[in-house]
Scaffold this active site. Structure first.
Site, PDB file in Angstrom:
ATOM      1  N   CYS A  61       0.836  -1.210   0.000  1.00  0.00           N
ATOM      2  CA  CYS A  61       0.000   0.000   0.000  1.00  0.00           C
ATOM      3  C   CYS A  61       0.868   1.256   0.000  1.00  0.00           C
ATOM      4  CB  CYS A  61      -0.926   0.008   1.215  1.00  0.00           C
ATOM      5  SG  CYS A  61      -2.004   1.461   1.296  1.00  0.00           S
ATOM      6  N   CYS A  70      -2.761  -0.053   9.166  1.00  0.00           N
ATOM      7  CA  CYS A  70      -2.094  -1.359   9.072  1.00  0.00           C
ATOM      8  C   CYS A  70      -0.729  -1.260   9.746  1.00  0.00           C
ATOM      9  CB  CYS A  70      -1.900  -1.772   7.608  1.00  0.00           C
ATOM     10  SG  CYS A  70      -3.438  -2.025   6.699  1.00  0.00           S
ATOM     11  N   CYS A 144      -6.419   2.914  -0.307  1.00  0.00           N
ATOM     12  CA  CYS A 144      -6.449   1.921   0.778  1.00  0.00           C
ATOM     13  C   CYS A 144      -6.694   0.511   0.240  1.00  0.00           C
ATOM     14  CB  CYS A 144      -7.541   2.292   1.767  1.00  0.00           C
ATOM     15  SG  CYS A 144      -7.740   1.124   3.131  1.00  0.00           S
ATOM     16  N   GLN A 244     -19.289  -8.804  11.683  1.00  0.00           N
ATOM     17  CA  GLN A 244     -17.992  -9.324  11.296  1.00  0.00           C
ATOM     18  C   GLN A 244     -17.453  -8.425  10.186  1.00  0.00           C
ATOM     19  OE1 GLN A 244     -16.387 -11.593  12.917  1.00  0.00           O
ATOM     20  NE2 GLN A 244     -18.047 -12.345  14.214  1.00  0.00           N
ATOM     21  N   CYS A 365     -12.074 -12.756  19.724  1.00  0.00           N
ATOM     22  CA  CYS A 365     -11.166 -11.789  19.104  1.00  0.00           C
ATOM     23  C   CYS A 365      -9.987 -11.489  20.020  1.00  0.00           C
ATOM     24  CB  CYS A 365     -11.916 -10.504  18.756  1.00  0.00           C
ATOM     25  SG  CYS A 365     -12.671  -9.677  20.176  1.00  0.00           S
TER      26      CYS A 365
END
Length: 408
Positions: A61, A70, A144, A244, A365
């Site tokens: 990216c 990220c 993105c 989700q 998670c």
């Protein structure tokens, strides 16, 4: 000013930072790399890689250096997959547990259908994006690689909305969902509504294909109810609702949950949300769906009533942290799926352990609380039959888990 030092990165921490002896923390470094840097407290700054890892790659990216959305794009996919699985193994080992691992599921790029973006009003226009790492600076992200194309295309409309209703001194949070029939938008932190602002915002929504728009919790416009499909079943989630993050990860987790609970005639879905698991499970079993947020459980109930071919779904609004389901309430349940927030579900797991429920599909998670909760069941006679890591938030340190635990 501190002198430069040279160190070797030994491992990654749970947030994805490299850790060197000291300990010192170094952003976006990999194990085995030799780096020179200037220490500032426990952080290493002005980093220079002297010996790179074989797992280091060029970040795909173009925004990676500036954007904090990220943190692992500098690492190969194979390394990230192995590291995320190791994070789970380490969490299990801390509780004296082990498990057979299934292959990791990695979501494709540009598949994030739900995200919370930051918006900042400028003198001319607005910035829409993610924060830079450890900063309140908003980074523009036209290229993105995580958001769906529809969410990327909505950035221009979001900028107009922030320009109209954002305060120059602050920042707004824009929760966007890429629904089947358009963009669902919920904004927090904007200016107080008055008649003119409400009119302007409604006009912008209508001109930009936003099917539902709420502002600081107040409805602005709704062209039609936003629709999200759960295994083909139409759901209208409440504004800003949890989903989700990608359809790919949802499908993978849902398939594992269905397999784990196969054959159960009645199942309980705990922390059920809007019905990610409850609705598909109702194709073959009666379901008791329990969720603490009233708006989400109402959306689940409405989706069930509007669907066809589903067995009975009983919905209950209940705080499972304060009032977990007790063993007598689980007496007729042949299996449970549980998907709690990051804090886990310690109190509920203790009640499941004391019940006669034979099988649990555990979705989590947070590897640490997953392992803690799994240990409660294992101590009661369960075993972890299998576990899968789901890389739902690609290029981040976030780890999702789905596992089957059975008695005996």
């Amino acid at each position: 000013m501190s002198d430069r030092i040279t160190v070797e990165i030994e491992r990654l921490g749970h947030l994805g930072d490299g850790i060197a002896p000291g300990p010192f923390f170094a952003a976006r470094m990999l194990p085995g790399e030799v780096v020179s840097a200037v220490p500032e407290g426990s952080r290493l700054t002005q980093l220079r890689i002297e010996t790179p890892s074989a797992d280091r790659i060029a970040a795909p990216c173009r925004h990676y250096k500036a954007c904090g959305g990220c943190s692992l794009q500098h690492a190969s996919d194979a390394f990230v997959a192995s590291w995320k699985e190791e994070v789970v193994r380490t969490a299990l080992a801390a509780q004296g547990l082990d498990a057979p691992f299934r292959d990791i599921h990695v979501v494709p790029p540009n598949s994030r259908r739900r995200a919370t973006l930051s918006g900042r009003r400028l003198k001319k226009g607005a910035l829409i994006g993610f924060h830079a790492a450890a900063s309140d600076t908003v980074t523009d992200i036209p290229g993105c690689l995580i958001l769906t194309p529809n969410l990327l295309a909505a950035r221009a409309a979001l900028a107009q909305i922030v320009q109209a209703g954002g305060a120059r001194s602050g920042e707004v949070a824009l929760t966007v969902i890429d629904a089947e029939n358009g963009i669902d938008l919920s904004v927090r932190g904007g200016k107080p509504l008055d008649r003119d602002l409400r009119t302007d915002l409604a006009r912008l929504a209508g001109a930009n294909g936003i099917v539902r728009f709420t502002w600081n919790g107040e409805p602005i416009a709704q062209e039609e109810p936003p629709v999200v499909r759960v295994d083909g079943i139409a759901v209208t989630p409440p504004p800003g609702a949890f989903l989700q993050a990608t359809a790919s990860s949802e499908a993978a987790i849902r398939a594992d949950v269905a397999e784990a609970l196969e054959g159960a005639e009645q199942v309980a879905d705990l922390f059920a949300g809007c019905g990610t698991f409850a609705l598909p499970l109702a194709r073959t079993a009666e379901v008791i769906a329990v969720e603490g947020e009233r708006a989400s459980i109402d959306a689940l109930d409405a989706a069930w009533r509007n669907a066809s071919g589903l067995k009975k779904v009983t919905t209950i609004a209940r705080d499972l942290f304060r009032r977990p389901l007790l063993p007598d309430e689980l007496a007729k349940v042949g299996g449970i799926v549980i998907d709690p927030p990051r804090a886990g579900a310690e109190a509920q797991m203790r009640e499941i352990a004391a019940s006669d429920v034979p099988v649990v599909a555990s979705v989590s998670c947070n590897p640490s609380t997953f392992a803690r909760d799994a240990a409660i069941l294992v101590e009661a006679g369960f075993r972890i039959e299998w576990l899968r890591v789901v890389d739902q938030f690609r290029w981040s340190p976030h780890v999702e888990i789905v596992a089957k635990l059975s008695r005996g």
